[in-house]
Design a protein around this motif. Structure first.
Motif, mmCIF file in Angstrom:
data_model
loop_
_atom_site.group_PDB
_atom_site.id
_atom_site.type_symbol
_atom_site.label_atom_id
_atom_site.label_comp_id
_atom_site.label_asym_id
_atom_site.label_seq_id
_atom_site.Cartn_x
_atom_site.Cartn_y
_atom_site.Cartn_z
ATOM 1 N N ALA A 1 44.256 38.706 45.358
ATOM 2 C CA ALA A 1 43.627 37.614 46.095
ATOM 3 C C ALA A 1 43.477 37.912 47.583
ATOM 4 O O ALA A 1 43.011 37.063 48.337
ATOM 5 C CB ALA A 1 44.439 36.331 45.911
ATOM 6 N N ALA A 2 43.844 39.110 48.024
ATOM 7 C CA ALA A 2 43.745 39.455 49.450
ATOM 8 C C ALA A 2 42.287 39.511 49.884
ATOM 9 O O ALA A 2 41.402 39.869 49.096
ATOM 10 C CB ALA A 2 44.421 40.801 49.699
ATOM 11 N N PRO A 3 41.998 39.171 51.142
ATOM 12 C CA PRO A 3 40.614 39.224 51.637
ATOM 13 C C PRO A 3 39.950 40.585 51.464
ATOM 14 O O PRO A 3 38.734 40.666 51.319
ATOM 15 C CB PRO A 3 40.760 38.870 53.122
ATOM 16 N N PHE A 4 40.758 41.664 51.478
ATOM 17 C CA PHE A 4 40.201 42.995 51.301
ATOM 18 C C PHE A 4 39.404 43.109 50.001
ATOM 19 O O PHE A 4 38.421 43.848 49.921
ATOM 20 C CB PHE A 4 41.336 44.028 51.306
ATOM 21 N N PHE A 5 39.812 42.362 48.970
ATOM 22 C CA PHE A 5 39.155 42.458 47.671
ATOM 23 C C PHE A 5 38.052 41.414 47.467
ATOM 24 O O PHE A 5 37.437 41.388 46.392
ATOM 25 C CB PHE A 5 40.193 42.321 46.553
ATOM 26 N N TYR A 6 37.792 40.557 48.433
ATOM 27 C CA TYR A 6 36.733 39.555 48.265
ATOM 28 C C TYR A 6 35.401 40.185 47.861
ATOM 29 O O TYR A 6 34.747 39.705 46.927
ATOM 30 C CB TYR A 6 36.550 38.742 49.551
ATOM 31 N N PRO A 7 34.939 41.255 48.553
ATOM 32 C CA PRO A 7 33.651 41.844 48.139
ATOM 33 C C PRO A 7 33.689 42.406 46.715
ATOM 34 O O PRO A 7 32.683 42.349 46.001
ATOM 35 C CB PRO A 7 33.438 42.968 49.163
ATOM 36 N N LEU A 8 34.856 42.943 46.323
ATOM 37 C CA LEU A 8 34.963 43.491 44.977
ATOM 38 C C LEU A 8 34.866 42.388 43.931
ATOM 39 O O LEU A 8 34.249 42.563 42.873
ATOM 40 C CB LEU A 8 36.283 44.246 44.829
ATOM 41 N N TRP A 9 35.458 41.245 44.222
ATOM 42 C CA TRP A 9 35.383 40.123 43.295
ATOM 43 C C TRP A 9 33.959 39.569 43.195
ATOM 44 O O TRP A 9 33.517 39.178 42.111
ATOM 45 C CB TRP A 9 36.347 39.015 43.708
ATOM 46 N N THR A 10 33.229 39.516 44.310
ATOM 47 C CA THR A 10 31.851 39.034 44.243
ATOM 48 C C THR A 10 30.991 39.999 43.427
ATOM 49 O O THR A 10 30.103 39.574 42.681
ATOM 50 C CB THR A 10 31.249 38.862 45.645
ATOM 51 N N TYR A 11 31.287 41.287 43.552
ATOM 52 C CA TYR A 11 30.581 42.274 42.739
ATOM 53 C C TYR A 11 30.908 42.075 41.257
ATOM 54 O O TYR A 11 30.022 42.085 40.397
ATOM 55 C CB TYR A 11 30.974 43.680 43.187
ATOM 56 N N PHE A 12 32.176 41.869 40.951
ATOM 57 C CA PHE A 12 32.604 41.648 39.567
ATOM 58 C C PHE A 12 31.912 40.422 38.978
ATOM 59 O O PHE A 12 31.407 40.463 37.843
ATOM 60 C CB PHE A 12 34.120 41.470 39.520
ATOM 61 N N LEU A 13 31.872 39.338 39.731
ATOM 62 C CA LEU A 13 31.241 38.121 39.240
ATOM 63 C C LEU A 13 29.747 38.331 39.011
ATOM 64 O O LEU A 13 29.185 37.815 38.038
ATOM 65 C CB LEU A 13 31.476 36.976 40.229
ATOM 66 N N GLY A 14 29.107 39.099 39.908
ATOM 67 C CA GLY A 14 27.694 39.380 39.734
ATOM 68 C C GLY A 14 27.414 40.147 38.452
ATOM 69 O O GLY A 14 26.497 39.813 37.703
ATOM 70 N N VAL A 15 28.215 41.174 38.191
ATOM 71 C CA VAL A 15 28.022 41.977 36.978
ATOM 72 C C VAL A 15 28.339 41.160 35.736
ATOM 73 O O VAL A 15 27.603 41.198 34.733
ATOM 74 C CB VAL A 15 28.896 43.246 37.020
ATOM 75 N N LEU A 16 29.448 40.416 35.776
ATOM 76 C CA LEU A 16 29.842 39.626 34.610
ATOM 77 C C LEU A 16 28.784 38.578 34.270
ATOM 78 O O LEU A 16 28.459 38.372 33.090
ATOM 79 C CB LEU A 16 31.193 38.948 34.871
ATOM 80 N N CYS A 17 28.234 37.936 35.287
ATOM 81 C CA CYS A 17 27.181 36.944 35.047
ATOM 82 C C CYS A 17 25.934 37.606 34.469
ATOM 83 O O CYS A 17 25.284 37.065 33.575
ATOM 84 C CB CYS A 17 26.838 36.207 36.336
ATOM 85 N N LEU A 18 25.603 38.800 34.973
ATOM 86 C CA LEU A 18 24.432 39.516 34.470
ATOM 87 C C LEU A 18 24.584 39.833 32.983
ATOM 88 O O LEU A 18 23.698 39.537 32.174
ATOM 89 C CB LEU A 18 24.231 40.804 35.269
ATOM 90 N N LEU A 19 25.707 40.431 32.600
ATOM 91 C CA LEU A 19 25.914 40.823 31.207
ATOM 92 C C LEU A 19 26.002 39.603 30.294
ATOM 93 O O LEU A 19 25.459 39.600 29.180
ATOM 94 C CB LEU A 19 27.176 41.679 31.092
ATOM 95 N N SER A 20 26.685 38.556 30.762
ATOM 96 C CA SER A 20 26.833 37.345 29.941
ATOM 97 C C SER A 20 25.502 36.629 29.769
ATOM 98 O O SER A 20 25.142 36.214 28.658
ATOM 99 C CB SER A 20 27.861 36.402 30.586
ATOM 100 N N ALA A 21 24.765 36.472 30.869
ATOM 101 C CA ALA A 21 23.490 35.765 30.794
ATOM 102 C C ALA A 21 22.490 36.529 29.929
ATOM 103 O O ALA A 21 21.737 35.920 29.163
ATOM 104 C CB ALA A 21 22.928 35.556 32.196
ATOM 105 N N SER A 22 22.479 37.847 30.052
ATOM 106 C CA SER A 22 21.567 38.647 29.232
ATOM 107 C C SER A 22 21.901 38.486 27.752
ATOM 108 O O SER A 22 21.002 38.300 26.916
ATOM 109 C CB SER A 22 21.661 40.118 29.641
ATOM 110 N N SER A 23 23.190 38.542 27.414
ATOM 111 C CA SER A 23 23.600 38.378 26.019
ATOM 112 C C SER A 23 23.186 37.019 25.474
ATOM 113 O O SER A 23 22.598 36.916 24.384
ATOM 114 C CB SER A 23 25.121 38.539 25.905
ATOM 115 N N LEU A 24 23.479 35.970 26.230
ATOM 116 C CA LEU A 24 23.180 34.621 25.757
ATOM 117 C C LEU A 24 21.684 34.351 25.716
ATOM 118 O O LEU A 24 21.212 33.619 24.852
ATOM 119 C CB LEU A 24 23.885 33.598 26.650
ATOM 120 N N ALA A 25 20.938 34.949 26.645
ATOM 121 C CA ALA A 25 19.491 34.761 26.626
ATOM 122 C C ALA A 25 18.898 35.285 25.334
ATOM 123 O O ALA A 25 18.028 34.653 24.716
ATOM 124 C CB ALA A 25 18.857 35.463 27.831
#
Length: 396
Positions: free
Chosen positions: A82-106
């Motif tokens: 949860a450290a601020p250093f990892f904030y960009p990494l988490w936003t990247y993770f959420l972006g990829v996860l949303c992409l793969l999930s949305a594509s599958s469900l679409a």
């Protein structure tokens, strides 16, 4: 046309038996009728249709991506997740996860109706745009040579499960190798430009579903070349200049793998674009690859492999930053480098805030195009529903 019970799967149809809106080039059979219930759509993931492979080739990779992503937090010397250093990494993770999930469900849910089909793919395009911005944030903070980084062994920001030391997260910077004007311009416009390009992309892709349909695959492929070029700016610069890490350091050794991962990332992107545009192999043998092996499944596989290489590239830079967080100043920059303002480290506002604002904008765009889809395809959907109801009564 329909079987008697909702638990029974409706028969798969040929391309001549479904609305032209539903058909794909060179795919002749395996179509689901566009009036499936939610239950029938979910169960169709385990039934061989022309969308089954499209679902699994992005659903299963989401778990593989999460496995490789989580490795970062087990590294020695790594701050809390949860450290601020990892904030960009988490936003990247959420972006990829949303992409793969949305594509599958679409691909899984698009047979509920013609309008739902449009909305599914609008959301799919939106998550692709959000993913590109998530990548940009990771590039900005981990690959950009003046990224804000914590001092080695220094305290982490309180309030996130770290040490109780009240000292704030320290940040250091390096000169952008004597290019102060270019550096300032980059820092001011890189993230806003990535967001603007992402908005342009979703507007263009959504438009291909209501116009420009003849060249829709070419347009959708080419339109994402722009965000790639914009978001990859820090990588291009790093490849053309010296590394910000000290010679013979562990950080330099870790960062050295970045170029190889980036080149493979590009190669897989080119392969995915080729499949998406050429429609091979089904173009060569229409009907033979209707269920398994058609181009969109290969497109999904190549896209995921490109994302996986990108993740490894970002991880290499994260490890380099953790091994030597104090970046070396370029000798060529001289005293002017020390006078340059440092680039602040990541904050919740500059990472999650940016993504939240982008998602709100994307949601508004999806809402507009969904309203247009309802206006255009709503009457046809209702007509198909009435036909389906009459077919249901005939079965009795």
């Amino acid at each position: 046309m329909f079987l008697s019970g909702e638990d029974d799967a409706p028969p798969l149809l040929a391309h001549t038996e479904v609305p032209p809106r539903v058909t794909e080039n060179y795919i002749l059979s395996g179509y689901r009728f566009p009036n499936y219930s939610l239950r029938q759509c979910l169960l169709s993931a385990f039934r061989p249709t022309n969308e089954t492979g499209n679902f699994w080739t992005h659903f299963l990779p989401a778990f593989l991506f999460a496995y490789h992503f989580a490795e970062v937090f087990g590294w020695e010397g790594s701050p809390p997740a949860a450290a601020p250093f990892f904030y960009p990494l988490w936003t990247y993770f959420l972006g990829v996860l949303c992409l793969l999930s949305a594509s599958s469900l679409a691909h899984l849910l698009n047979s509920m109706s013609l309008v739902v089909r449009e909305v599914c793919f609008f959301v799919d395009y939106g998550t692709i745009s959000a993913y590109t911005v998530g990548s940009s944030l990771a590039y900005y903070y981990y690959i950009h040579p003046r990224a804000g980084l914590p001092e080695a062994g220094g305290p982490w920001e309180p309030g996130n499960g770290s040490r109780a030391d009240p000292a704030p997260l320290a940040a250091v910077s390096s000169a952008w190798y004597g290019m102060a004007d270019a550096s300032a311009l980059f820092e001011a416009f890189y993230v806003p430009s990535s967001c603007a390009v992402a908005v342009i992309c979703i507007l263009s892709c959504c438009n291909t579903r209501q116009r420009w349909r003849r060249h829709r695959y070419l347009i959708r492929t080419l339109v994402f070349l722009l965000p790639f070029l914009v978001s990859s700016t820090p990588i291009f610069y790093r490849l053309l200049t010296r590394s910000p890490y000290r010679p013979a350091s562990a950080s330099l050794a870790s960062s050295a793998s970045m170029a190889g991962h980036f080149y493979r990332h590009c190669a897989w992107l080119v392969a995915s674009a080729a499949f998406n545009i050429a429609k091979v192999p089904e173009r060569l043998a229409p009907g033979l690859f209707d269920v398994w092996g058609h181009s969109h499944q290969w497109f999904h596989c190549c896209t995921f492999l490109s994302i996986l290489e990108e993740l490894h590239m970002i991880k290499a830079e994260v490890r380099a930053a953790l091994l030597q967080p104090a970046l070396a100043l370029s000798e060529a920059a001289g005293s002017s480098a020390a006078a340059m303002s440092r680039l602040p480290g990541p904050t919740a506002l500059s990472t999650y805030g940016v993504m939240l604002l982008l998602q709100a904008t994307i949601a508004a765009i999806i809402g507009w195009f969904s309203w247009q889809a309802e206006r255009i395809y709503g009457p046809e959907r209702d007509q198909l529903a009435r036909r389906g109801l009459r077919g249901h009564h005939k079965c009795h």
